[in-house]
Scaffold this active site. Structure first.
Site, mmCIF file in Angstrom:
data_model
loop_
_atom_site.group_PDB
_atom_site.id
_atom_site.type_symbol
_atom_site.label_atom_id
_atom_site.label_comp_id
_atom_site.label_asym_id
_atom_site.label_seq_id
_atom_site.Cartn_x
_atom_site.Cartn_y
_atom_site.Cartn_z
ATOM 1 N N ASN A 153 0.863 -1.176 0.000
ATOM 2 C CA ASN A 153 0.000 0.000 0.000
ATOM 3 C C ASN A 153 0.903 1.230 0.000
ATOM 4 O OD1 ASN A 153 -1.971 1.935 0.319
ATOM 5 N ND2 ASN A 153 -2.422 1.415 2.453
ATOM 6 N N LYS A 210 0.082 4.274 -0.387
ATOM 7 C CA LYS A 210 -0.570 5.454 0.201
ATOM 8 C C LYS A 210 -0.349 6.667 -0.714
ATOM 9 C CE LYS A 210 -0.170 3.288 4.696
ATOM 10 N NZ LYS A 210 -0.065 3.473 6.160
ATOM 11 N N HIS A 226 -9.419 1.164 4.899
ATOM 12 C CA HIS A 226 -8.162 1.387 5.622
ATOM 13 C C HIS A 226 -8.411 2.355 6.769
ATOM 14 C CE1 HIS A 226 -4.019 2.526 6.509
ATOM 15 N NE2 HIS A 226 -3.657 1.422 5.887
ATOM 16 N N GLU A 270 -6.884 4.812 7.829
ATOM 17 C CA GLU A 270 -6.690 6.229 7.521
ATOM 18 C C GLU A 270 -7.943 6.833 6.900
ATOM 19 O OE1 GLU A 270 -1.978 5.282 7.071
ATOM 20 O OE2 GLU A 270 -3.174 5.589 5.265
ATOM 21 N N GLU A 308 -5.420 -4.875 10.556
ATOM 22 C CA GLU A 308 -4.384 -3.892 10.837
ATOM 23 C C GLU A 308 -4.691 -3.186 12.154
ATOM 24 O OE1 GLU A 308 -2.415 -2.341 6.917
ATOM 25 O OE2 GLU A 308 -4.393 -1.461 7.118
ATOM 26 N N GLY A 353 2.548 2.343 10.899
ATOM 27 C CA GLY A 353 3.499 3.438 10.747
ATOM 28 C C GLY A 353 4.136 3.913 12.036
ATOM 29 N N SER A 358 3.235 -2.056 10.397
ATOM 30 C CA SER A 358 4.695 -2.003 10.524
ATOM 31 C C SER A 358 5.359 -3.345 10.213
ATOM 32 C CB SER A 358 5.101 -1.515 11.922
ATOM 33 O OG SER A 358 4.651 -0.194 12.146
#
Length: 249
Positions: free
Chosen positions: A10, A12, A94, A96, A166, A172, A212
């Protein structure tokens, strides 16, 4: 039940034409096990470049889509448009998009149903915030996110869905769920699919881990019985991604 190991990248909101050409050159020259399915998610504007230049044993994904095939929806991209420029998959739900852009479980589910109807395969992201894990509600949160999709897709659609667990607190941040933590949630997801959809879907659906993931931790996590792959963020923008693809070898 043998499930083909699946590794997704991904990217991003990252990349330039020059950096993508360089990275694709390294990926194309690298080793990719024939028993591992690989997908790269890229920003919309780079999907045609990636589809044209990336090795043909890997597939390309969009990182989001809308719920309509066309119309007056300024700035949105339809599943049909993604397919038209070479994408085979789309990443939906996701964290985000759920947390920053406030996309609801139901909206995510609506997008998943539309993408599947349009012929795309779906990476369905689920996972809990740090405060939800600390409160002991991880599985309730994940089940709620799954429920929204279960209600609007057919049982046969699950053959074209990869669930990506996730934990939001690990994305991250450099923090990684332990192999035992990942296995615990993956096993619970599989059990929930068994009771809420069917034993067949539970046995066949691939559940990938994200958060991560890197070359240093991928092998140990991949050995867990209910971990069927990875959704990789930052490391998918580096040659290190090839090492993650080879985690099971």
């Amino acid at each position: 039940m043998t499930r083909t190991f699946w590794v997704g990248g991904n990217w991003k909101m990252n990349g330039t034409i020059a950096s993508i050409k360089d990275l694709v050159g390294q990926f194309n020259a690298g080793s990719s096990p024939s028993d591992v399915e690989v997908v790269i998610g890229a920003p919309y504007v780079y999907i045609p470049l990636l589809a044209d230049t990336l090795r043909k044993d890997w597939a390309v994904a969009g990182e989001n889509c809308y719920v309509m095939h066309s119309g007056a929806f300024t700035g949105e991209i339809s599943p049909e448009m993604l397919a038209d420029v070479g994408a085979k998959w789309v990443i939906l739900g996701h964290s985000e998009r759920r947390t920053i852009l406030k996309e609801s479980d139901d909206f995510t589910a609506e997008k998943a149903a539309k993408a599947l109807e349009s012929g795309l395969k779906v990476v369905l992201c689920v996972g809990e915030l740090l405060e939800e894990r600390q409160a002991g509600t991880t599985q309730a949160v994940v089940n709620r996110q799954l429920d929204a999709v279960i209600k609007v897709v057919k049982e046969s659609d699950w053959a074209n869905i990869v669930v990506a667990y996730e934990p939001v607190w690990a994305i991250g941040t450099g923090k990684v769920a332990t192999p035992a933590q990942a296995q615990e949630v993956h096993a619970a997801i599989r059990k929930y699919l068994e009771t809420s959809v069917s034993p067949k879907v539970a046995g066949e659906t691939r559940i990938a881990y994200g958060g991560s993931v890197g070359a240093k931790n991928c092998k140990e996590i991949s050995q867990q019985p209910d971990v069927d792959g990875f959704l990789v963020g930052g490391a998918s923008l580096k040659p290190e991604f090839l090492e993650i693809i080879g985690a099971t070898q």
